[in-house]
Each structure stands twice: as C-alpha cells, then as structure tokens.
Scaffold this motif. Structure first.
Motif, PDB file in Angstrom:
ATOM      1  N   LYS A 131       0.839  -1.205   0.000  1.00  0.00           N
ATOM      2  CA  LYS A 131       0.000   0.000   0.000  1.00  0.00           C
ATOM      3  C   LYS A 131       0.870   1.250   0.000  1.00  0.00           C
ATOM      4  O   LYS A 131       2.014   1.237   0.446  1.00  0.00           O
ATOM      5  CB  LYS A 131      -0.903   0.006   1.230  1.00  0.00           C
ATOM      6  CG  LYS A 131      -2.011  -1.032   1.180  1.00  0.00           C
ATOM      7  CD  LYS A 131      -2.900  -0.915   2.383  1.00  0.00           C
ATOM      8  CE  LYS A 131      -4.220  -0.357   1.929  1.00  0.00           C
ATOM      9  NZ  LYS A 131      -5.167  -0.184   3.012  1.00  0.00           N
ATOM     10  N   ASN A 132       0.286   2.342  -0.469  1.00  0.00           N
ATOM     11  CA  ASN A 132       0.977   3.622  -0.455  1.00  0.00           C
ATOM     12  C   ASN A 132       1.122   4.120   0.975  1.00  0.00           C
ATOM     13  O   ASN A 132       0.281   3.840   1.826  1.00  0.00           O
ATOM     14  CB  ASN A 132       0.193   4.657  -1.262  1.00  0.00           C
ATOM     15  CG  ASN A 132      -0.021   4.231  -2.699  1.00  0.00           C
ATOM     16  OD1 ASN A 132       0.674   3.368  -3.223  1.00  0.00           O
ATOM     17  ND2 ASN A 132      -0.994   4.832  -3.343  1.00  0.00           N
ATOM     18  N   THR A 133       2.186   4.874   1.211  1.00  0.00           N
ATOM     19  CA  THR A 133       2.365   5.539   2.495  1.00  0.00           C
ATOM     20  C   THR A 133       2.241   7.039   2.242  1.00  0.00           C
ATOM     21  O   THR A 133       2.007   7.465   1.113  1.00  0.00           O
ATOM     22  CB  THR A 133       3.753   5.225   3.104  1.00  0.00           C
ATOM     23  OG1 THR A 133       4.768   5.820   2.276  1.00  0.00           O
ATOM     24  CG2 THR A 133       3.984   3.725   3.226  1.00  0.00           C
ATOM     25  N   TYR A 189       4.761   5.724  -3.059  1.00  0.00           N
ATOM     26  CA  TYR A 189       3.816   4.732  -3.553  1.00  0.00           C
ATOM     27  C   TYR A 189       4.244   3.350  -3.093  1.00  0.00           C
ATOM     28  O   TYR A 189       5.430   3.075  -2.917  1.00  0.00           O
ATOM     29  CB  TYR A 189       3.734   4.762  -5.080  1.00  0.00           C
ATOM     30  CG  TYR A 189       2.968   5.946  -5.612  1.00  0.00           C
ATOM     31  CD1 TYR A 189       1.579   5.915  -5.659  1.00  0.00           C
ATOM     32  CD2 TYR A 189       3.619   7.088  -6.051  1.00  0.00           C
ATOM     33  CE1 TYR A 189       0.854   7.002  -6.133  1.00  0.00           C
ATOM     34  CE2 TYR A 189       2.907   8.184  -6.530  1.00  0.00           C
ATOM     35  CZ  TYR A 189       1.532   8.135  -6.559  1.00  0.00           C
ATOM     36  OH  TYR A 189       0.821   9.207  -7.025  1.00  0.00           O
ATOM     37  N   SER A 231       1.150  -0.081  -6.598  1.00  0.00           N
ATOM     38  CA  SER A 231       1.007   1.096  -7.462  1.00  0.00           C
ATOM     39  C   SER A 231       2.204   1.263  -8.384  1.00  0.00           C
ATOM     40  O   SER A 231       2.047   1.554  -9.580  1.00  0.00           O
ATOM     41  CB  SER A 231       0.832   2.361  -6.615  1.00  0.00           C
ATOM     42  OG  SER A 231      -0.386   2.318  -5.921  1.00  0.00           O
ATOM     43  N   SER A 270      -5.928   3.148  -1.490  1.00  0.00           N
ATOM     44  CA  SER A 270      -4.637   3.616  -0.992  1.00  0.00           C
ATOM     45  C   SER A 270      -4.268   4.910  -1.726  1.00  0.00           C
ATOM     46  O   SER A 270      -3.571   4.885  -2.738  1.00  0.00           O
ATOM     47  CB  SER A 270      -3.584   2.531  -1.225  1.00  0.00           C
ATOM     48  OG  SER A 270      -2.369   2.857  -0.612  1.00  0.00           O
TER      49      SER A 270
END
Length: 182
Positions: free
Chosen positions: A4-6, A10, A14, A73
């Motif tokens: 998942k993106n933070t 990315y 992603s 996300s």
C-alpha cells in the motif's frame, strides 16, 4: 516495501502497475506502428493488429485494478507541496490519462464490433459491444486513430511533467514512483 501507499511514497502495487502499464502502452503503440512494415492482409500484419487489440484490452483490465488500488490507498503527498494551480493541473493530467486508458480500448473494441470482426483476447473471443454497422465502424476508427495520436502528446506531457518536478522543482514527485534502490 509495503503493497500500500504511504504518506511518503507509492507502494509496490502502485509502482508495479504504473511501470507495467507504461511497458504495455509502449507495446500497444509499437504494434500498431510496426504493422505498417508488412503488406495489407499478410499474416505478420494481422498478428500485429491482433496483438495491438489484446494489449489494449489488457491496459483496460489492469486499469480497473489500478483504479481500485488508487481508491483504497490514496497517493502520497508531494514534498515540497504543490501550489493549488499545480495540484489542479496534476489532477487534471492524471484524469485525462485515466480517461484515455479507458476510452481507447473501449473505442477499439467498438470499432471491431461495428466492423463485424472478432475481438481476440489471448485465446478468447470477446462479445461485440455494438451491432455491426460499417459506417459507424469507419467513424469510430477515425476517432480511435485521432485520439491515439493525441495520446502521444498526453503521455509526453506526463513524462515532461515528471522530469520538470525532478530536475527543476526538485520535489519527490518522480522518486515516489521509482522502484527502491538497493
């Protein structure tokens, strides 16, 4: 690295989808451009066209995964932050790319449908979207080709914007989407 993106970058999903779709888009354009090297009606030309259709439909399929990933996300923040005008331009640019990646495969599918041709997809034959209509097929093909030509500019602007952010603004727009260096 997380799937998942933070807030800062990315995630693997992603990044992988972005670069896979980049490669697919290059292949979609390459196959349709390279078909011109072969005589009309020849097997290599028909193979290039079929591959073009199948890769285009793959873009549409992966885009649905990409949109889902984007919803669950959200994109990381850019540092330093963009001005409101730059933020709007970025959002509109991405929206244009997403619309392009949806519209082109659907238009291509509609062209084949209206022309009464099979819609190949890696060993499957997809159902037609619309009834056979030669005049409509010609019109849709012209639209598909024109929008495809505009796609070169749209993709070019996206690349130039990433380079502008990296080399002139010196923000993390591009580095957030690059695979991690070891």
């Amino acid at each position: 690295m997380s799937w998942k993106n933070t807030n800062k970058r990315y995630g693997t999903l992603s990044i992988s989808l972005h670069w896979l779709m980049f490669v697919l888009m290059v292949a979609v354009y390459a196959t349709i451009e390279l078909r011109g090297l072969f005589p009309k009606g020849s097997d290599p030309r028909e193979a290039m066209k079929a591959l073009h259709f199948m890769l285009g439909l793959t873009v549409l399929l992966l885009l649905s995964v990409r949109i889902y990933a984007r919803v669950v996300s959200p994109a990381p923040l850019i540092s330093p932050a963009l001005s409101p005008a730059q933020n709007l331009a970025a959002k509109l640019g991405h929206l244009a790319l997403y619309i392009f990646m949806i519209a082109m495969p659907v238009l291509g599918w509609a062209v084949l449908s209206a022309a009464g041709k099979p819609i190949p997809f890696f060993g499957l034959e997809l159902p037609p979207l619309i009834a056979e209509n030669e005049e409509l097929a010609k019109s849709l093909k012209e639209i598909h080709e024109t929008v495809g030509e505009l796609g070169y500019y749209l993709i070019g602007i996206h690349v130039l914007a990433a380079l502008y952010h990296h080399h002139i603004r010196k923000d993390d727009t591009l580095t957030r989407m690059l695979p991690i260096k070891k």
